[in-house]
Design an enzyme around this catalytic site. Structure first.
Site, PDB file in Angstrom:
ATOM      1  N   ARG A 160       0.850  -1.188   0.000  1.00  0.00           N
ATOM      2  CA  ARG A 160       0.000   0.000   0.000  1.00  0.00           C
ATOM      3  C   ARG A 160       0.889   1.243   0.000  1.00  0.00           C
ATOM      4  O   ARG A 160       1.508   1.573   1.004  1.00  0.00           O
ATOM      5  CB  ARG A 160      -0.928   0.018   1.226  1.00  0.00           C
ATOM      6  CG  ARG A 160      -1.758   1.304   1.303  1.00  0.00           C
ATOM      7  CD  ARG A 160      -2.995   1.204   2.162  1.00  0.00           C
ATOM      8  NE  ARG A 160      -2.717   1.032   3.568  1.00  0.00           N
ATOM      9  CZ  ARG A 160      -3.627   1.179   4.535  1.00  0.00           C
ATOM     10  NH1 ARG A 160      -4.877   1.511   4.221  1.00  0.00           N
ATOM     11  NH2 ARG A 160      -3.310   1.000   5.791  1.00  0.00           N
ATOM     12  N   ASP A 444      -3.893   3.147  14.186  1.00  0.00           N
ATOM     13  CA  ASP A 444      -3.066   3.685  13.119  1.00  0.00           C
ATOM     14  C   ASP A 444      -3.590   5.069  12.770  1.00  0.00           C
ATOM     15  O   ASP A 444      -4.420   5.633  13.494  1.00  0.00           O
ATOM     16  CB  ASP A 444      -3.024   2.750  11.908  1.00  0.00           C
ATOM     17  CG  ASP A 444      -4.382   2.596  11.220  1.00  0.00           C
ATOM     18  OD1 ASP A 444      -5.344   3.296  11.592  1.00  0.00           O
ATOM     19  OD2 ASP A 444      -4.457   1.766  10.294  1.00  0.00           O
TER      20      ASP A 444
END
Length: 552
Positions: A160, A444
């Site tokens: 990603r 996160d």
């Protein structure tokens, strides 16, 4: 390279930023930077329109794409046929080895929300990918513990890259920073693309933060040029798009169509999607104000509408539908709480499998078996359930944005939790940690965005907690003061800067679109402030008028 200037240095950089690799990045930059900037400008206009009351809708101009039943995306690529369990995490060396040993089918190697963009992390991620793909990765901890890949079958690696909105300030072209997206993508593809193909898999990517189908088209253009430039067959690159913005949720089939020869499906990026909902509707009044973060489960009606319409769109077009993150972190120190949480994870994954998803995410190796068991029960020996069309799901624009039926309250505990999690995460992020276990949950950037955005929204909508008190800036500052005292003053901590960043992104009148963007510009980019020193400042501000509204 005369036009490129590297402004920092990190161990392993010479392996990554070779002359040929930089020439490849420069070619990508020259071909696509103008288009990227135009799309970012269009994003800002669209966000302003949403803040001013515009309602997201399905596009009339692309109705022909949605109405044409004949087209399909490419069939699953090698190594992506069975995706029932995907593990996510930063590309730190130890965590890379743990992910490869986890037993998951896919490892999402994350350069984005689970990674702090310190230069050493950017370079180390690329070094670790090179070593992992070539079976030469190992790690010895400071305590002498050795980590090695022991699994006979390792997960397929899907990288990603950073989102289109993030710059790479340490690689400067003609005086301006390069796209973080193109840096992460380009370096991985250049160094590892052919090696992955030779090993029977391929260069695969997760694409974050897309806001419309034109941003997907830009990625498709990047893939075509990159494959041609490197002599790789078109369609070898595959990409799964995270549907994690409300505007993208109205263009799911269009996104699949734009990427169709490179598409590997869509993912229900639940945490960023919640963040996007709060951001888009933060000034729309009480019907758009959501309760405590802990109450925002996937069973909320607007989240059910989002996930079911995602499965329908994917399976209608022959694409994988991948479910959301299970963020719980198991702990041997609290077996009772762990067992209770594992039951909740099992129920969540069973619901996803029952809804038609082909796989789902976990944040910790200890959740892999729980997720696998839930999907095994539905899939059996089949690699996926693409044959399940979900024609029973209605394409319903109103359901996607109806937040008024979401159950739950805003509580003092929820307010305090949001403030604490946001500050603790920001502090760790500034020190270089992008995925952080806080109170048994893996936090996160996406979950921190929800936390700080809810605080901003509650203040600006004069929301009232269950104990009858209005959420004000003054009340939040008092909580910050209490927390500051509990944080202490460690020699290497960054709590002072984290509190400053929290104030800027949650307590000020203006609403920054991304805390990571604000944090990078303030502390990590060109002209970034030096780390502050001295005790953490405590402010108790008077209430500010709620009439003043600023749209980002």
């Amino acid at each position: 390279m005369e036009r490129i200037r590297i402004t920092d240095h990190a161990e392993g950089q010479d392996r990554v930023l070779t002359d040929d690799a930089l020439a490849f990045l420069l070619e990508l930059h020259d071909a696509f930077e103008c288009s990227r900037q135009q799309l970012l400008q269009d994003r800002r206009k669209r966000r302003a329109a949403l803040a001013d009351g515009e309602t997201p809708r399905f596009l009339e101009a692309t109705a022909h794409v949605r109405e044409d039943d004949s087209w399909r995306v490419a069939p699953p690529a090698p190594g992506l046929e069975d995706r029932r369990v995907e593990i996510t995490g930063p590309i730190e060396r130890k965590m890379t080895i743990n992910a490869l040993n986890s037993g998951a089918k896919v490892w999402l190697a994350d350069c984005e929300d689970a990674s702090s963009p310190l230069w050493r992390n950017v370079i180390a991620s690329q070094v670790n990918l090179q070593d992992a793909i070539r079976d030469r990765i190992s790690f010895t901890s400071p305590a002498g513990k050795e980590y090695r890949v022991t699994a006979t079958e390792t997960p397929t690696i899907v990288v990603r890259p950073r989102g289109w909105h993030l710059d790479e300030h340490r690689i400067v072209v003609d005086g301006k920073p390069m796209s973080g997206s193109l840096v992460d993508f380009g370096l991985h593809l250049f160094h590892n693309g052919r090696e992955l193909i030779a090993r029977g898999r391929g260069p695969y990517f997760y694409l974050p933060k897309l806001e419309d189908h034109r941003e997907a088209r830009l990625w498709d253009d990047v893939f075509v040029l990159a494959q041609d430039r490197l002599g790789i067959d078109r369609g070898t690159i595959r990409a799964t798009v995270l549907i994690e913005t409300i505007t993208a949720a109205f263009e799911m089939e269009e996104i699949l169509w734009q990427l169709r020869e490179h598409s590997a499906g869509l993912n229900a990026g639940r945490w960023d999607y919640l963040f996007s909902m709060i951001k888009a509707f933060r000034l729309r009044g009480p019907d758009f104000v959501l309760p405590d973060r802990a109450r925002l489960t996937m069973t909320a009606p607007f989240m059910r509408a989002y996930t079911e319409q995602l499965v329908r769109a994917c399976h209608r077009r022959g694409a994988h539908a991948i479910g959301g993150m299970a963020a719980f972190v198991p702990s041997a120190k609290d077996p009772v709480a762990t067992e209770r949480a594992l039951r909740a994870v099992a129920a969540d994954k069973s619901r996803e499998a029952g809804d038609g998803f082909d796989g789902s995410w976990v944040a910790h190796p200890g959740l892999v078996e729980t997720c696998r068991a839930a999907f095994d029960a539905v899939l059996g020996d089949r690699p996926h359930q693409l044959d399940r069309s979900r024609d029973d799901v209605a394409v319903d624009a109103a359901a996607l944005i109806d937040l008024s039926t979401t159950e739950g309250e805003i509580t003092d505990a929820g307010l305090r939790s949001n403030i604490e999690i946001a500050i603790r995460y920001m502090e760790a992020w500034l020190r270089g940690h992008g995925a952080v276990a806080i109170h048994s949950l893996m936090e996160d950037a996406a979950t921190a965005e929800i936390s700080r955005s809810q605080v901003w929204q509650w203040i600006h909508n004069e929301s009232v907690t269950s104990d009858g008190r209005t959420v004000t800036r003054e009340r939040c500052e008092a909580i910050v003061a209490e927390l500051a005292a509990s944080f202490g003053e460690g020699e290497d901590d960054r709590f002072r800067e984290a509190i400053e960043l929290f104030r800027e992104t949650a307590l000020e009148e203006a609403y920054p679109a991304f805390l990571t963007l604000a944090g990078t510009e303030r502390y990590l980019g060109d002209g970034a402030r030096r780390p502050a020193t001295g005790p953490v400042p405590v402010q108790v501000a008077a209430d500010e008028p709620a009439e003043a509204r600023t749209a980002a």
